[in-house]
Design an enzyme around this catalytic site. Structure first.
Site, PDB file in Angstrom:
ATOM      1  NE  ARG A  88      -2.191   0.980   3.623  1.00  0.00           N
ATOM      2  CZ  ARG A  88      -2.799   1.094   4.788  1.00  0.00           C
ATOM      3  NH1 ARG A  88      -4.086   0.885   4.868  1.00  0.00           N
ATOM      4  NH2 ARG A  88      -2.134   1.408   5.856  1.00  0.00           N
ATOM      5  CG  ASP A 144       3.177  -2.664   9.260  1.00  0.00           C
ATOM      6  OD1 ASP A 144       3.244  -3.865   8.921  1.00  0.00           O
ATOM      7  OD2 ASP A 144       3.353  -1.730   8.462  1.00  0.00           O
ATOM      8  CG  ASP A 180       6.924  -3.011   9.847  1.00  0.00           C
ATOM      9  OD1 ASP A 180       7.584  -3.514   8.910  1.00  0.00           O
ATOM     10  OD2 ASP A 180       6.572  -1.821   9.866  1.00  0.00           O
ATOM     11  CB  THR A 190      -1.882   7.320  -2.982  1.00  0.00           C
ATOM     12  OG1 THR A 190      -1.348   5.988  -3.117  1.00  0.00           O
ATOM     13  CG2 THR A 190      -0.936   8.297  -3.658  1.00  0.00           C
TER      14      THR A 190
END
Ligand code: PRP
Length: 212
Positions: free
Chosen positions: A105, A203, A206, A109
């Site tokens: 992603r 995340d 991560d 944006t």
């Protein structure tokens, strides 16, 4: 929400999800728990697999039993974080083929950017389970499902499995792929301004791979 969204609220899954959400949980435990939760979720996702009658000889008698009727499966993780859900499913369904779709992603944006796609050649004949721990805006998942449809698979044969979904992601999937069933362990409150699910777990990629 339509009936195509299934929230799997089994106590074992909810307990493990609580530990996954905890910021103190390290990468090793995170990986192990995601593996376990994926196996438990796969049990529900495969609930409607067709069965066929077979004859089995027990040590005492011949009897009729039911076995899965040779329906071919494919598991498709969205790279990277989806990789953390593959092992648990394969423990349960070792014969499943694995396809990979690389989508990240764009942090600015929030639009999905595709960089890799390798699927089993006969994907259109298979029941497909697409996995990714997080369904945030839904952009990555909607793009991945579209890839699979573009290879000839029917939406009715595609199932999506996420650990945590945001209402925004579910809404996007319902707009773009309304026939696809979604299985989640939790639907959280909302997205923040960076597109992260709140409260979420941070995340997932991560935390799985220790890249932060
Ligand atoms: C995260 C997550 C999903 C996606 C969800 O991946 O693992 O793939 O974002 O967001 P969306 O629903 O808004 O598309 P990320 O882009 O961080 O890549 P990674 O898995 O490689 O860390």
């Amino acid at each position: 929400m339509t009936t195509r969204v299934h929230i799997i609220d089994h106590p074992l899954i909810q307990h493990k999800l609580a530990i996954l959400r905890n910021r103190e949980t390290g990468a090793k435990e995170f990986r192990e728990l995601l593996d376990e939760v994926s196996l438990l979720m796969a049990y529900e996702v495969t609930r409607n697999l067709p069965l066929e009658e077979v004859e089995v000889e027990t040590p005492l008698a011949r009897t009729k039993c039911r076995m899965i009727s040779g329906k071919k499966l494919a598991v498709v993780p969205i790279l990277r974080a989806g990789l953390g859900m593959v092992g648990g499913i394969l423990n349960l369904i070792p014969a499943a083929r694995v396809g990979h779709i690389g989508v990240y992603r764009d942090p600015e944006t929030l639009q999905p950017v595709e960089y890799y796609c390798k699927l089993p050649a006969d994907i259109q004949e298979r029941e497909v389970i697409v996995v990714d721990p997080m369904l945030a805006t839904g952009g990555s998942m909607a793009a991945a499902v579209q890839f699979i449809k573009d290879r000839g698979a029917r939406g009715e044969n595609i199932k999506v499995m996420n650990l945590i979904a945001a209402p925004e992601g579910i809404a996007k999937m319902e707009r773009q792929h309304s026939e696809v069933e979604i299985f989640v362990a939790a639907v959280d409150e909302r997205l923040n301004e960076h597109g992260f699910i709140l409260p979420g777990l941070g995340d997932a990629g991560d935390r799985l791979f220790g890249t932060r």
